[in-house]
Motif scaffolding. Sequence first.
Motif, PDB file in Angstrom:
ATOM      1  N   GLU A 184     -56.054  28.611  41.300  1.00 21.96           N
ATOM      2  CA  GLU A 184     -55.034  27.439  41.118  1.00 21.96           C
ATOM      3  C   GLU A 184     -55.433  26.405  42.086  1.00 21.96           C
ATOM      4  O   GLU A 184     -55.056  25.191  41.701  1.00 21.96           O
ATOM      5  CB  GLU A 184     -53.776  28.405  41.147  1.00 21.96           C
ATOM      6  CG  GLU A 184     -52.851  27.360  41.067  1.00 21.96           C
ATOM      7  CD  GLU A 184     -52.666  26.651  39.788  1.00 21.96           C
ATOM      8  OE1 GLU A 184     -52.175  25.513  39.957  1.00 21.96           O
ATOM      9  OE2 GLU A 184     -53.028  27.211  38.754  1.00 21.96           O
ATOM     10  N   LEU A 185     -55.557  26.814  43.172  1.00 25.13           N
ATOM     11  CA  LEU A 185     -55.613  25.743  44.153  1.00 25.13           C
ATOM     12  C   LEU A 185     -57.083  24.869  44.130  1.00 25.13           C
ATOM     13  O   LEU A 185     -56.991  23.470  44.087  1.00 25.13           O
ATOM     14  CB  LEU A 185     -55.845  26.441  45.777  1.00 25.13           C
ATOM     15  CG  LEU A 185     -54.777  27.178  46.273  1.00 25.13           C
ATOM     16  CD1 LEU A 185     -55.174  27.742  47.531  1.00 25.13           C
ATOM     17  CD2 LEU A 185     -53.382  26.042  46.682  1.00 25.13           C
ATOM     18  N   LEU A 186     -58.028  25.560  43.523  1.00 29.44           N
ATOM     19  CA  LEU A 186     -59.162  24.733  43.170  1.00 29.44           C
ATOM     20  C   LEU A 186     -59.089  23.863  41.929  1.00 29.44           C
ATOM     21  O   LEU A 186     -59.580  22.412  41.672  1.00 29.44           O
ATOM     22  CB  LEU A 186     -60.256  25.495  42.904  1.00 29.44           C
ATOM     23  CG  LEU A 186     -60.975  26.360  44.188  1.00 29.44           C
ATOM     24  CD1 LEU A 186     -62.095  27.476  43.877  1.00 29.44           C
ATOM     25  CD2 LEU A 186     -61.213  25.610  45.313  1.00 29.44           C
ATOM     26  N   LYS A 187     -58.180  24.381  41.159  1.00 27.38           N
ATOM     27  CA  LYS A 187     -57.717  23.512  39.975  1.00 27.38           C
ATOM     28  C   LYS A 187     -56.804  22.103  40.409  1.00 27.38           C
ATOM     29  O   LYS A 187     -57.147  21.122  39.819  1.00 27.38           O
ATOM     30  CB  LYS A 187     -56.897  24.483  38.833  1.00 27.38           C
ATOM     31  CG  LYS A 187     -57.905  25.583  38.123  1.00 27.38           C
ATOM     32  CD  LYS A 187     -56.960  25.962  37.332  1.00 27.38           C
ATOM     33  CE  LYS A 187     -57.815  27.195  36.339  1.00 27.38           C
ATOM     34  NZ  LYS A 187     -57.074  28.062  35.619  1.00 27.38           N
ATOM     35  N   ARG A 188     -56.164  22.277  41.280  1.00 25.45           N
ATOM     36  CA  ARG A 188     -55.184  21.169  41.861  1.00 25.45           C
ATOM     37  C   ARG A 188     -56.113  20.244  42.388  1.00 25.45           C
ATOM     38  O   ARG A 188     -56.081  19.238  41.964  1.00 25.45           O
ATOM     39  CB  ARG A 188     -54.308  21.641  43.009  1.00 25.45           C
ATOM     40  CG  ARG A 188     -53.123  22.602  42.560  1.00 25.45           C
ATOM     41  CD  ARG A 188     -52.330  22.982  43.823  1.00 25.45           C
ATOM     42  NE  ARG A 188     -51.459  24.038  43.234  1.00 25.45           N
ATOM     43  CZ  ARG A 188     -50.809  24.756  44.267  1.00 25.45           C
ATOM     44  NH1 ARG A 188     -50.527  24.103  45.351  1.00 25.45           N
ATOM     45  NH2 ARG A 188     -50.007  25.511  43.951  1.00 25.45           N
ATOM     46  N   GLN A 189     -57.526  20.791  43.024  1.00 26.31           N
ATOM     47  CA  GLN A 189     -58.476  19.601  43.359  1.00 26.31           C
ATOM     48  C   GLN A 189     -59.050  19.099  42.366  1.00 26.31           C
ATOM     49  O   GLN A 189     -59.255  17.811  42.410  1.00 26.31           O
ATOM     50  CB  GLN A 189     -59.273  20.431  44.142  1.00 26.31           C
ATOM     51  CG  GLN A 189     -60.454  19.526  45.010  1.00 26.31           C
ATOM     52  CD  GLN A 189     -59.737  18.657  46.120  1.00 26.31           C
ATOM     53  OE1 GLN A 189     -58.970  19.036  46.933  1.00 26.31           O
ATOM     54  NE2 GLN A 189     -59.760  17.325  45.754  1.00 26.31           N
ATOM     55  N   ASP A 190     -59.237  20.008  41.307  1.00 26.02           N
ATOM     56  CA  ASP A 190     -59.943  18.968  40.260  1.00 26.02           C
ATOM     57  C   ASP A 190     -58.847  18.179  39.562  1.00 26.02           C
ATOM     58  O   ASP A 190     -59.328  16.833  39.198  1.00 26.02           O
ATOM     59  CB  ASP A 190     -60.291  20.134  39.144  1.00 26.02           C
ATOM     60  CG  ASP A 190     -61.429  20.925  39.388  1.00 26.02           C
ATOM     61  OD1 ASP A 190     -62.114  20.568  40.263  1.00 26.02           O
ATOM     62  OD2 ASP A 190     -61.453  21.889  38.798  1.00 26.02           O
TER      63      ASP A 190
END
Length: 259
Positions: A233-239
């Motif tokens: 989820e955190l990496l998706k926020r970065q995307d």
Amino acid sequence: MKVFRNRLVLGILGIVLSAGICFFLAPMLNNAVNEQVVIIRVAKPIAIGTEITNEMLDTVTVGAANLSGKVIESKDEIVGKYATVNMLPDDYIFAEKLSTERQNAYLYKLPRNYQAISIPITSFAAGLSAKLQSGDIVTVHTSDAKLAEENGSFNYDMGLLEYVKVLAVTFDTGIDNDEALSATYAADGSKEHPVPSTVTLQVSPKQAELLAKLSKTHISLIYRGDNTAYSEELLKRQDAYETRIGISPMPTGTGLPNE
């Protein structure tokens, strides 16, 4: 007569000893020299990191004399494992040349269109006091003077590097820090645990471009744990951040052919 008797005894002992050598010791030594054993040998060049298959190996019979007891004699102990060194045809195979896991396996599992980049850990504090681990989600900070001059601000907007995944933390010897290595140093009080010199990150092309410009970085930990869903989820926020600033989002997948 006494002298004669002593010589006679010595002569008889010599004959017995010679007979023993001829009939017992010599055959034993000859058998030891001529003893044959079956071992496994490399048939084709094997590059480091390669998963070893049956076709890469030969079964050969060789003399046992001067053969190291560490030579592996069964294909079952080799096939399916990974080479930790480059091997050439006719090389013998030892346990030290094999691993149950592919070396630097994380580099083979990069999501499609992502990259791996290593950045230096410029100080003990900058690398989270040598506590970084693979799988951590971190933020990379900078107050790089060059970027400040280019962007007119001392504190550069680091939104591109708010959530970044750590792939590995590495010593200057090229060896990655991991739990097994840490346990080894912890168990041996005589050894001082080395300090990592680089951290390898999973990044998008735009993130890699930015990191390549930085000369001073400081890493803060955002998340460490077993909750894979939260990490993702955190990496998706970065995307999502990259999408907002006009950078195409990264497709999902591993980047493997024919996927």
